[in-house]
Scaffold this active site. Structure first.
Site, short mmCIF file in Angstrom:
data_model
loop_
_atom_site.label_atom_id
_atom_site.label_comp_id
_atom_site.label_asym_id
_atom_site.label_seq_id
_atom_site.Cartn_x
_atom_site.Cartn_y
_atom_site.Cartn_z
N ASN A 1 2.32 0.74 12.44
CA ASN A 1 1.09 1.93 11.15
C ASN A 1 -0.76 0.83 11.43
O ASN A 1 -0.67 -0.52 12.14
CB ASN A 1 1.38 0.68 9.98
CG ASN A 1 0.64 1.04 8.79
OD1 ASN A 1 0.14 2.61 8.52
ND2 ASN A 1 -0.41 0.95 7.82
N ASP B 1 13.65 11.84 -1.75
CA ASP B 1 12.64 12.20 -0.24
C ASP B 1 13.65 11.89 0.57
O ASP B 1 14.30 12.18 2.06
CB ASP B 1 11.58 11.75 -0.76
CG ASP B 1 10.45 12.32 -2.08
OD1 ASP B 1 10.32 13.44 -1.48
OD2 ASP B 1 9.43 11.54 -1.57
N LYS C 1 4.37 8.07 -10.76
CA LYS C 1 5.99 7.55 -10.08
C LYS C 1 6.75 6.27 -10.84
O LYS C 1 7.71 6.06 -10.80
CB LYS C 1 6.51 8.13 -8.44
CG LYS C 1 5.35 8.63 -7.92
CD LYS C 1 6.72 8.98 -6.25
CE LYS C 1 6.80 10.84 -6.23
NZ LYS C 1 6.69 10.83 -4.68
P1 ATR Z 1 2.01 8.22 1.64
O1 ATR Z 1 2.59 7.24 -0.11
O2 ATR Z 1 1.89 9.19 1.13
O3 ATR Z 1 3.00 7.73 2.42
P2 ATR Z 1 -0.51 6.44 1.80
O4 ATR Z 1 0.31 5.31 1.48
O5 ATR Z 1 -1.74 6.85 1.67
O6 ATR Z 1 0.59 7.82 1.70
O7 ATR Z 1 0.09 6.57 3.77
C1 ATR Z 1 -1.32 7.19 4.67
C2 ATR Z 1 -0.16 7.17 6.05
O8 ATR Z 1 -1.56 7.33 6.78
C3 ATR Z 1 -1.21 5.33 6.49
O9 ATR Z 1 -0.29 4.33 6.80
C4 ATR Z 1 -2.30 4.96 7.00
O10 ATR Z 1 -2.42 3.14 7.56
P3 ATR Z 1 -3.25 2.73 7.00
O11 ATR Z 1 -1.95 1.71 5.77
O12 ATR Z 1 -3.99 1.86 7.92
O13 ATR Z 1 -3.97 3.19 6.48
C5 ATR Z 1 -2.38 5.88 7.81
N1 ATR Z 1 -3.37 7.10 8.41
C6 ATR Z 1 -3.66 7.52 7.64
N2 ATR Z 1 -5.23 7.47 8.27
C7 ATR Z 1 -4.58 7.28 9.75
C8 ATR Z 1 -5.56 7.44 10.66
N3 ATR Z 1 -7.09 7.67 11.04
N4 ATR Z 1 -5.23 6.84 12.06
C9 ATR Z 1 -3.78 6.02 11.66
N5 ATR Z 1 -3.44 5.73 10.59
C10 ATR Z 1 -3.79 6.41 9.43
#
Ligand code: ATR
Length: 299
Positions: free
Chosen positions: A162, A111, A74
């Site tokens: 978040n 998106d 990207k």
């Molecule tokens: P994308 O770019 O596809 O949106 P990403 O950057 O991997 O994916 O983001 C995943 C999201 O899911 C993040 O907001 C992540 O929170 P963190 O920033 O705290 O990592 C959230 N996420 C993933 N697992 C989680 C969990 N077990 N509980 C709460 N949030 C979670």
């Protein structure tokens, strides 16, 4: 023999990714091409990061109309585009490249469009939702940024929450800066909320969007759903997770009598602008399209 669909004049596009085998885009675009009888083809293009520029130039030279771009290309897509649409700059993402006859590459992010179109397809009046309250986004990754940008363009106040609070604050700062640099018009309010907010979803929120992988089959917590008790009765609940179709969040929303929108619509609608640009036809997301892609997902 039936009329051949792909001739020597076929319009060509594809998806660049690494890996790309999981991508649903070839299934979707070829379904539409076949259904509309368009002389064209859409192919998976597995391209390693260090070959991205060579591959894009090669596709241009071979007469492709353009391509979708997925992980991990990207940023490279941003860099190779001669023109990047302002909202793609705010979203910080380019997922669609259109090769012009003038040799120029135009990049856009579809998106956010796909997200809003998936709500509109369910009969939701976006302006009315905006007038009733703010949008609360769960998550602070790339998907959150694209959706936030699209909501801001439609005048929504956006609240980001978040698990990792610093990422939520960073997203708000990045979006504010990108909006000032690239968007026209006044910036809507942007704020953050603690992830463990004791009141759950505040009553002044009119749209809740899960952009995390929570609730996804095989994700960090497939049974996750937030507390919706304090939410407004008019709250719209959207999930970008599409496996399963009915996430625990959407089930909780339906139980509470709220409108619930799944993630498959966004996936399908985000493909429409590219299809139109490359193949010169209008792709429709109807019940048959949803049924076809759902069946492929279940395989
Ligand atoms: P994308 O770019 O596809 O949106 P990403 O950057 O991997 O994916 O983001 C995943 C999201 O899911 C993040 O907001 C992540 O929170 P963190 O920033 O705290 O990592 C959230 N996420 C993933 N697992 C989680 C969990 N077990 N509980 C709460 N949030 C979670």
């Amino acid at each position: 023999m039936s009329t051949p669909r792909i001739t020597g004049k076929a319009r060509l596009a594809g998806v660049l990714g690494h890996p790309v085998a999981h991508s649903l885009s070839p299934v979707l675009h070829n379904y539409w091409l076949e259904r509309l009888g368009v002389d064209g083809a859409y192919v998976p293009l597995p391209v390693a990061p260090d070959q991205f520029v060579t591959a894009v130039r090669g596709l241009q030279a071979a007469g492709f109309r353009g391509a979708n771009v997925t992980i991990p290309h990207k940023e490279a897509a941003f860099a190779i585009a001669d023109e990047v649409a302002p909202m793609a700059r705010v979203a910080g993402s380019v997922n669609t490249l259109v090769f012009g006859e003038d040799g120029r590459i135009r990049g856009s992010s579809t998106d956010g469009f796909g997200f809003l179109a998936s709500l509109e397809a369910e009969g939701i009046d976006i302006g009315a939702v905006r007038d009733r309250g703010a949008a609360l986004l769960l998550g602070a990754g790339g998907a959150a940024r694209s959706i936030a940008a699209a909501l801001m363009e439609r005048g929504f106040s956006v609240i980001v929450t978040n698990r990792t609070a610093t990422r939520a604050r960073e997203l708000v700062e990045t979006l504010s800066q990108a909006w000032r640099d690239h968007a026209a018009g006044a910036m809507p309010a942007l704020s953050t909320l603690p992830w463990d907010h004791p009141a759950g979803v505040p009553a002044d929120v009119s749209l809740l969007v899960n952009t995390t992988s929570l609730g996804m089959a095989g994700g960090p917590d497939a049974s996750w759903a937030p507390d919706l008790t304090g939410a407004a009765d008019h709250l719209i609940v959207a999930d970008i997770v599409y496996v399963p179709c009915e996430t625990p969040l959407l089930e909780a929303a339906a139980t509470r009598g709220l409108t619930a929108i799944g993630g498959l619509g966004m996936l399908l609608h985000q493909a429409r602008p590219g299809f139109r640009a490359w193949f010169g036809a209008e792709a429709e997301v109807d019940a048959a399209t949803v049924a076809y892609v759902s069946a492929v997902l279940k395989r």
